[in-house]
Design a protein around this motif. Sequence first.
Motif, PDB file in Angstrom:
ATOM      1  N   MET A   1       0.836  -1.186   0.000  1.00 20.47           N
ATOM      2  CA  MET A   1       0.000   0.000   0.000  1.00 20.47           C
ATOM      3  C   MET A   1       0.878   1.247   0.000  1.00 20.47           C
ATOM      4  N   ASN A   2       0.384   2.285  -0.626  1.00 19.44           N
ATOM      5  CA  ASN A   2       1.113   3.538  -0.690  1.00 19.44           C
ATOM      6  C   ASN A   2       0.822   4.405   0.517  1.00 19.44           C
ATOM      7  N   ARG A   3       1.812   5.196   0.885  1.00 19.69           N
ATOM      8  CA  ARG A   3       1.639   6.160   1.960  1.00 19.69           C
ATOM      9  C   ARG A   3       0.920   7.397   1.413  1.00 19.69           C
ATOM     10  N   ILE A   4       0.215   8.079   2.287  1.00 16.54           N
ATOM     11  CA  ILE A   4      -0.483   9.304   1.912  1.00 16.54           C
ATOM     12  C   ILE A   4       0.372  10.483   2.350  1.00 16.54           C
ATOM     13  N   ASN A   5       0.541  11.459   1.451  1.00 15.52           N
ATOM     14  CA  ASN A   5       1.266  12.673   1.792  1.00 15.52           C
ATOM     15  C   ASN A   5       0.408  13.504   2.742  1.00 15.52           C
ATOM     16  N   ILE A   6       0.905  13.691   3.956  1.00 21.02           N
ATOM     17  CA  ILE A   6       0.137  14.351   5.010  1.00 21.02           C
ATOM     18  C   ILE A   6      -0.209  15.793   4.634  1.00 21.02           C
ATOM     19  N   LYS A   7       0.764  16.543   4.154  1.00 17.60           N
ATOM     20  CA  LYS A   7       0.527  17.955   3.826  1.00 17.60           C
ATOM     21  C   LYS A   7      -0.444  18.108   2.659  1.00 17.60           C
ATOM     22  N   LYS A   8      -0.322  17.231   1.669  1.00 18.03           N
ATOM     23  CA  LYS A   8      -1.201  17.341   0.503  1.00 18.03           C
ATOM     24  C   LYS A   8      -2.640  16.995   0.842  1.00 18.03           C
TER      25      LYS A   8
ATOM     26  N   TRP B   1      -7.583  21.294   7.258  1.00 20.89           N
ATOM     27  CA  TRP B   1      -6.187  20.877   7.093  1.00 20.89           C
ATOM     28  C   TRP B   1      -5.791  19.919   8.211  1.00 20.89           C
ATOM     29  N   LEU B   2      -6.137  20.264   9.432  1.00 24.18           N
ATOM     30  CA  LEU B   2      -5.788  19.394  10.569  1.00 24.18           C
ATOM     31  C   LEU B   2      -6.465  18.032  10.462  1.00 24.18           C
ATOM     32  N   ILE B   3      -7.725  18.012  10.079  1.00 20.57           N
ATOM     33  CA  ILE B   3      -8.437  16.738   9.930  1.00 20.57           C
ATOM     34  C   ILE B   3      -7.791  15.891   8.841  1.00 20.57           C
ATOM     35  N   GLY B   4      -7.508  16.493   7.682  1.00 24.22           N
ATOM     36  CA  GLY B   4      -6.865  15.754   6.595  1.00 24.22           C
ATOM     37  C   GLY B   4      -5.486  15.244   6.982  1.00 24.22           C
ATOM     38  N   ALA B   5      -4.711  16.081   7.660  1.00 24.82           N
ATOM     39  CA  ALA B   5      -3.374  15.670   8.083  1.00 24.82           C
ATOM     40  C   ALA B   5      -3.449  14.521   9.087  1.00 24.82           C
ATOM     41  N   LEU B   6      -4.394  14.586   9.994  1.00 26.27           N
ATOM     42  CA  LEU B   6      -4.538  13.504  10.976  1.00 26.27           C
ATOM     43  C   LEU B   6      -4.986  12.199  10.316  1.00 26.27           C
ATOM     44  N   ILE B   7      -5.920  12.287   9.369  1.00 27.98           N
ATOM     45  CA  ILE B   7      -6.351  11.084   8.661  1.00 27.98           C
ATOM     46  C   ILE B   7      -5.163  10.439   7.957  1.00 27.98           C
ATOM     47  N   ALA B   8      -4.366  11.253   7.253  1.00 31.29           N
ATOM     48  CA  ALA B   8      -3.199  10.723   6.540  1.00 31.29           C
ATOM     49  C   ALA B   8      -2.189  10.130   7.518  1.00 31.29           C
ATOM     50  N   ALA B   9      -1.951  10.824   8.628  1.00 34.38           N
ATOM     51  CA  ALA B   9      -0.985  10.332   9.609  1.00 34.38           C
ATOM     52  C   ALA B   9      -1.448   9.007  10.211  1.00 34.38           C
ATOM     53  N   PHE B  10      -2.719   8.926  10.597  1.00 36.26           N
ATOM     54  CA  PHE B  10      -3.238   7.679  11.161  1.00 36.26           C
ATOM     55  C   PHE B  10      -3.173   6.545  10.145  1.00 36.26           C
ATOM     56  N   TYR B  11      -3.485   6.854   8.899  1.00 34.52           N
ATOM     57  CA  TYR B  11      -3.413   5.854   7.830  1.00 34.52           C
ATOM     58  C   TYR B  11      -1.976   5.351   7.676  1.00 34.52           C
ATOM     59  N   ASN B  12      -1.026   6.273   7.633  1.00 35.43           N
ATOM     60  CA  ASN B  12       0.376   5.897   7.459  1.00 35.43           C
ATOM     61  C   ASN B  12       0.898   5.087   8.640  1.00 35.43           C
ATOM     62  N   VAL B  13       0.505   5.440   9.841  1.00 34.78           N
ATOM     63  CA  VAL B  13       0.925   4.677  11.019  1.00 34.78           C
ATOM     64  C   VAL B  13       0.367   3.273  10.966  1.00 34.78           C
ATOM     65  N   GLN B  14      -0.864   3.133  10.528  1.00 32.48           N
ATOM     66  CA  GLN B  14      -1.491   1.822  10.423  1.00 32.48           C
ATOM     67  C   GLN B  14      -0.746   0.957   9.414  1.00 32.48           C
ATOM     68  N   LEU B  15      -0.242   1.569   8.328  1.00 25.61           N
ATOM     69  CA  LEU B  15       0.522   0.807   7.341  1.00 25.61           C
ATOM     70  C   LEU B  15       1.804   0.249   7.951  1.00 25.61           C
ATOM     71  N   LYS B  16       2.475   1.062   8.747  1.00 27.88           N
ATOM     72  CA  LYS B  16       3.707   0.624   9.402  1.00 27.88           C
ATOM     73  C   LYS B  16       3.442  -0.552  10.328  1.00 27.88           C
ATOM     74  N   ASN B  17       2.349  -0.467  11.091  1.00 28.23           N
ATOM     75  CA  ASN B  17       2.038  -1.512  12.061  1.00 28.23           C
ATOM     76  C   ASN B  17       1.670  -2.826  11.383  1.00 28.23           C
ATOM     77  N   ARG B  18       1.070  -2.787  10.212  1.00 28.40           N
ATOM     78  CA  ARG B  18       0.672  -4.019   9.503  1.00 28.40           C
ATOM     79  C   ARG B  18       1.885  -4.766   8.959  1.00 28.40           C
ATOM     80  N   ARG B  19       2.946  -4.039   8.613  1.00 30.28           N
ATOM     81  CA  ARG B  19       4.131  -4.671   8.027  1.00 30.28           C
ATOM     82  C   ARG B  19       4.979  -5.385   9.056  1.00 30.28           C
ATOM     83  N   VAL B  20       4.869  -5.001  10.308  1.00 26.48           N
ATOM     84  CA  VAL B  20       5.695  -5.594  11.354  1.00 26.48           C
ATOM     85  C   VAL B  20       5.187  -6.949  11.764  1.00 26.48           C
TER      86      VAL B  20
END
Length: 93
Positions: free
Chosen positions: A1-8, A74-93
Amino acid sequence: MNRINIKKLGFAMGLTGALVYLGCIVVMLTAGREGTIDFFNSLLHGLDTTSIIRMDVPLWEAAIGIVQTFIIGWLIGALIAAFYNVQLKNRRV
């Protein structure tokens, strides 16, 4: 899965919120008080907005509202992306 750019994603959500806010301004300017009430009553599944619709909103207050909506979006979008990206890291471990 691809990571989401938090700022974008944050920027996209913030800009979308600001455009929705501008849409509300356009409705209020073009539909008048009764049209605005009818519009938001139907949008909110029949919730009566008569007592909360205020048509005499100063320009400076509307401008602050657009900025605040952008920041919150902006804060909501950044948090969604950050939570999504963290979840990706946790699934790979």
